[in-house]
Motif scaffolding. Structure first.
Motif, mmCIF file in Angstrom:
data_model
loop_
_atom_site.group_PDB
_atom_site.id
_atom_site.type_symbol
_atom_site.label_atom_id
_atom_site.label_comp_id
_atom_site.label_asym_id
_atom_site.label_seq_id
_atom_site.Cartn_x
_atom_site.Cartn_y
_atom_site.Cartn_z
ATOM 1 N N GLY A 1 0.838 -1.253 0.043
ATOM 2 C CA GLY A 1 -0.065 0.021 0.025
ATOM 3 C C GLY A 1 0.743 1.166 0.045
ATOM 4 O O GLY A 1 0.120 2.367 -0.151
ATOM 5 N N MET A 2 2.128 1.153 0.132
ATOM 6 C CA MET A 2 2.958 2.386 0.013
ATOM 7 C C MET A 2 3.152 2.905 -1.222
ATOM 8 O O MET A 2 3.475 1.917 -2.293
ATOM 9 N N ASP A 3 3.335 3.994 -1.404
ATOM 10 C CA ASP A 3 3.560 4.683 -2.686
ATOM 11 C C ASP A 3 4.653 4.049 -3.244
ATOM 12 O O ASP A 3 5.867 4.315 -2.553
ATOM 13 N N SER A 4 5.086 3.944 -4.529
ATOM 14 C CA SER A 4 6.193 3.374 -4.951
ATOM 15 C C SER A 4 7.560 4.191 -4.829
ATOM 16 O O SER A 4 8.527 3.513 -4.734
ATOM 17 N N ALA A 5 7.240 5.423 -5.254
ATOM 18 C CA ALA A 5 8.516 6.297 -5.070
ATOM 19 C C ALA A 5 9.069 6.148 -3.815
ATOM 20 O O ALA A 5 10.066 6.538 -3.267
ATOM 21 N N ALA A 6 8.096 6.618 -2.705
ATOM 22 C CA ALA A 6 8.306 6.557 -1.321
ATOM 23 C C ALA A 6 8.887 5.300 -0.903
ATOM 24 O O ALA A 6 9.904 5.409 0.008
ATOM 25 N N ASP B 1 12.428 5.097 -2.114
ATOM 26 C CA ASP B 1 13.359 6.014 -1.585
ATOM 27 C C ASP B 1 13.851 5.468 0.096
ATOM 28 O O ASP B 1 14.822 5.683 0.315
ATOM 29 N N LEU B 2 12.665 4.860 0.633
ATOM 30 C CA LEU B 2 13.010 4.674 1.917
ATOM 31 C C LEU B 2 13.865 3.437 1.917
ATOM 32 O O LEU B 2 14.970 3.360 2.854
ATOM 33 N N VAL B 3 13.892 2.400 0.937
ATOM 34 C CA VAL B 3 14.534 1.333 0.753
ATOM 35 C C VAL B 3 16.118 1.628 0.480
ATOM 36 O O VAL B 3 17.055 1.166 1.154
ATOM 37 N N ALA B 4 16.307 2.516 -0.447
ATOM 38 C CA ALA B 4 17.481 2.991 -0.628
ATOM 39 C C ALA B 4 18.181 3.810 0.409
ATOM 40 O O ALA B 4 19.461 3.692 0.788
ATOM 41 N N LYS B 5 17.496 4.665 1.198
ATOM 42 C CA LYS B 5 18.096 4.964 2.427
ATOM 43 C C LYS B 5 18.579 3.964 3.520
ATOM 44 O O LYS B 5 19.527 4.100 4.267
ATOM 45 N N ALA B 6 17.641 3.269 3.755
ATOM 46 C CA ALA B 6 18.030 2.254 4.830
ATOM 47 C C ALA B 6 19.047 1.363 4.204
ATOM 48 O O ALA B 6 19.955 1.150 5.010
ATOM 49 N N HIS B 7 19.434 1.156 3.100
ATOM 50 C CA HIS B 7 20.623 0.399 2.381
ATOM 51 C C HIS B 7 22.035 1.355 2.931
ATOM 52 O O HIS B 7 23.115 0.640 2.926
ATOM 53 N N LYS C 1 21.230 -7.171 -4.076
ATOM 54 C CA LYS C 1 20.328 -6.726 -5.122
ATOM 55 C C LYS C 1 19.147 -6.454 -4.380
ATOM 56 O O LYS C 1 18.461 -7.046 -3.493
ATOM 57 N N LEU C 2 18.413 -5.080 -4.291
ATOM 58 C CA LEU C 2 17.487 -4.449 -3.822
ATOM 59 C C LEU C 2 16.153 -4.599 -4.522
ATOM 60 O O LEU C 2 16.378 -4.324 -5.940
ATOM 61 N N THR C 3 15.175 -5.348 -4.087
ATOM 62 C CA THR C 3 13.847 -5.098 -4.932
ATOM 63 C C THR C 3 12.735 -4.793 -3.946
ATOM 64 O O THR C 3 12.698 -5.484 -2.844
ATOM 65 N N VAL C 4 11.980 -3.807 -4.501
ATOM 66 C CA VAL C 4 10.859 -3.502 -3.719
ATOM 67 C C VAL C 4 9.403 -3.921 -4.389
ATOM 68 O O VAL C 4 9.204 -3.841 -5.655
ATOM 69 N N ALA C 5 8.909 -4.983 -3.733
ATOM 70 C CA ALA C 5 7.593 -5.657 -4.358
ATOM 71 C C ALA C 5 6.401 -4.991 -4.228
ATOM 72 O O ALA C 5 6.272 -4.133 -3.210
#
Length: 141
Positions: free
Chosen positions: A107-112, A115-121, A137-141
């Motif tokens: 349910g989270m906006d794809s861009a947000a 961004d959250l995953v990139a910052k967490a990395h 490799k990072l993937t946001v499902a």
């Protein structure tokens, strides 16, 4: 880069991949077994790659919560991180690892979410420890 250590823990392994491992404080104990794919008998028992995947996924989720809290982003309650760890021989000799992190932020906006995953990395201790060593490799499902 120096680290201001806030917590330490110690674990001891015996018997290698077909032995056991436990923390010295007694809070965690696991039987180990070598997977058939690596020449072992398989069967009951975890292996170091499973333990690494479990630790990395939990730590990465913690990093996401930290980043979200710092930036005021609301994470979905059912957020999850699945870590897949592969092991095999390296062309340079010895063995190497690769990691794939699949992050679910329903349910989270794809861009947000991206961004959250990139910052967490950038802040996750496991990501910092593996950076430039292991392909992650990072993937946001």
């Amino acid at each position: 880069m120096p680290v201001n250590v806030l917590y330490t823990t110690s674990a001891r392994a015996t018997g290698g991949r077909d032995g056991a491992a436990e923390t010295l404080d007694g809070t965690f104990k696991v039987k180990l077994a070598t997977p058939k794919e690596l020449g072992g008998a398989g069967g009951e028992g975890a292996n170091p790659e499973q333990l690494f995947a479990s630790g990395y996924s939990a730590c990465f989720l913690g990093a996401m919560k930290f980043v979200a809290g710092q930036s005021g982003v609301k994470m979905p309650a059912d957020t999850s991180v699945q870590a897949t760890v592969g092991i095999g021989p390296r062309s340079e000799g010895g063995f190497g690892l690769e990691v794939a992190l699949q992050v679910s932020l329903p349910g989270m906006d794809s861009a947000a979410a991206n961004d959250l995953v990139a910052k967490a990395h950038q802040v996750c201790p496991y990501s910092n420890a593996t950076r430039n060593n292991i392909d992650v490799k990072l993937t946001v499902a």
